[in-house]
Write an enzyme that holds these catalytic residues in place. Structure first.
Site, PDB file in Angstrom:
ATOM      1  NE  ARG A 199      -2.936   0.429   3.352  1.00  0.00           N
ATOM      2  CZ  ARG A 199      -2.823   1.193   4.438  1.00  0.00           C
ATOM      3  NH1 ARG A 199      -2.904   2.511   4.323  1.00  0.00           N
ATOM      4  NH2 ARG A 199      -2.642   0.656   5.620  1.00  0.00           N
TER       5      ARG A 199
ATOM      6  CG  ASP B 239      -7.952  14.083 -16.874  1.00  0.00           C
ATOM      7  OD1 ASP B 239      -7.227  13.442 -17.665  1.00  0.00           O
ATOM      8  OD2 ASP B 239      -8.992  13.586 -16.379  1.00  0.00           O
TER       9      ASP B 239
ATOM     10  CE  LYS C 291     -10.997   5.773 -19.665  1.00  0.00           C
ATOM     11  NZ  LYS C 291     -10.844   5.868 -18.213  1.00  0.00           N
TER      12      LYS C 291
END
Length: 400
Positions: A54, A180, A205
């Site tokens: 983590r 973004d 993507k």
């Protein structure tokens, strides 16, 4: 080296044990520590080794270094989804009582984060037309802490001048600019070079490119990335799985040749659709008719594989077109090697009301195309036959 070499070789570590040509996958949640003192040291200095996945993992770390290299950043952070990257980046730079500015055309779930979630924490916002830097400047307030820009914007491909907006942001102390850049990928655009403080991507993507993972990345200065990692990623838990990171790195090896083909195909498809009698409007920044064409030409190295199209006949025509395509798959998401078609109002932007959507040209008769790397002639034929069927059926319905 140039980018097609960098996507293959930059920051790749050779396997020190067996010499594996492909980077090893460290699919583990925890790491055995040699002694008490080292356990204490590493838990206090997580960037000097690995304790728990983590906090950091060798496979994820290699992906992060590659992203940082391609984005010309000091550091990067991998996360479990694009929205995980967006929310972690945003939360790491704002506080309750502050004000944010964001574009009127952004991904629907990002819009929901800004308009439904953050106001619960006393964060106020202004929605502006970010391709107009003067509008951004006019929206600034003494308590503004963040300007958030999506460029190219989802789904109407608005292009914002990153350099001009960065200048507006940095005139006021403490204001950060997050961009973004998912639709562009690092192959076509580097927002940090233009003045952005952080850049985020949905790695689901173009970075992956094959539709096999859900992931996100943030890149920026080491100071900002360290803050995003600890305590934000530590507490939010939007941790990138090592296998997903490994898959993204395999996909990134073909990022350059994929993006070149996406751009080439998209331009051909856009030119075809712009002249089709069943099409009202094509939103593609590579077309001179696009209002942000000149800005895209200035700050991008290509126009990408994404576009939206207004089809004559509204939602009824859209339904027929989307049911008739055979090469384009009806699916959400984007950036795959294969072509996808979706209805933005009911899929990616369902969080917005119809009034909010129409105000920013997301109309009910609009489809979004993610143009893949198939032969362009086959993509054009598929769209033509789907649109022609709608036209033929429309004539039959009228005559009946």
């Amino acid at each position: 080296m140039k980018i097609n070499t960098d996507v293959l070789h930059a920051e790749q570590e050779r396997d020190p044990v067996y010499g594996s040509h492909v980077s090893p996958l460290y699919q583990t949640s925890t790491f055995v520590l040699p002694n008490f003192d080292e356990a204490v040291r590493l838990n206090q200095n997580i960037d000097q080794g690995f304790v728990y996945s983590r906090f950091g993992n060798p496979t994820v770390n290699e992906l992060e270094r590659k992203i940082a290299y391609l984005e010309h950043a000091e550091a990067a952070l991998g996360l479990a989804s694009g929205l995980g990257a967006i929310s972690t980046a945003v939360m790491s730079v704002i506080k309750g009582g502050e004000h944010i500015i964001f574009g009127d055309v952004i991904y629907g779930c990002t819009f929901a984060l800004f308009t439904k979630v953050l106001p619960e924490f006393h964060v106020t916002y202004s929605i502006v037309d970010t391709p107009d830097p003067a509008a951004v400047k006019a929206a600034m307030k003494p308590n503004t802490s963040l300007i958030y820009v999506e460029t190219p914007a989802n789904p109407t491909l608005k292009i914002s001048d990153i350099e001009a907006i960065a200048e507006v942001a940095h005139r006021q102390e403490g204001v950060k600019l997050i961009v973004d850049s998912t639709f562009a990928s690092p192959y076509l655009q580097n927002p940090l070079d233009l003045g952005a403080d952080l850049v985020v991507h949905s790695a689901t993507k173009y970075l992956c490119g094959h539709g096999t993972v859900t992931a996100g990345v943030i890149a920026g200065s080491k100071k900002l990335i360290d803050k995003a990692r600890m305590p934000y990623l530590q507490c939010f838990g939007a941790v990138l799985d090592p296998f997903a990171a490994w898959q993204i790195m395999q996909g990134m090896k073909t990022l350059g040749i994929r993006m070149e083909r996406h751009c080439e195909n998209a331009m051909k498809v856009a030119l075809f659709l712009e002249n089709h009698p069943m099409v009202d409007h094509v939103y593609y920044p590579g077309l001179p008719s696009h209002p942000s064409h000149e800005t895209a030409k200035k700050q991008m190295r290509g126009y990408g594989g994404m576009m939206s199209v207004d089809i004559k006949g509204g939602i009824a025509a859209v339904r027929k077109v989307m049911n008739a395509t055979r090469v384009f798959s009806l699916a959400t998401s984007l950036g795959n090697v294969d072509s996808l078609i979706q209805h933005s109002p009911s899929m990616s932007h369902f969080d917005m009301t119809q009034e909010e959507r129409h105000r920013v040209s997301i109309f009910d008769g609009q489809v979004r195309l993610s143009v893949g790397i198939e032969d362009a002639d086959d993509l054009i034929h598929d769209l033509d036959q789907a649109l022609s069927k709608v036209h033929e059926r429309s004539k039959d319905e009228v005559s009946n």
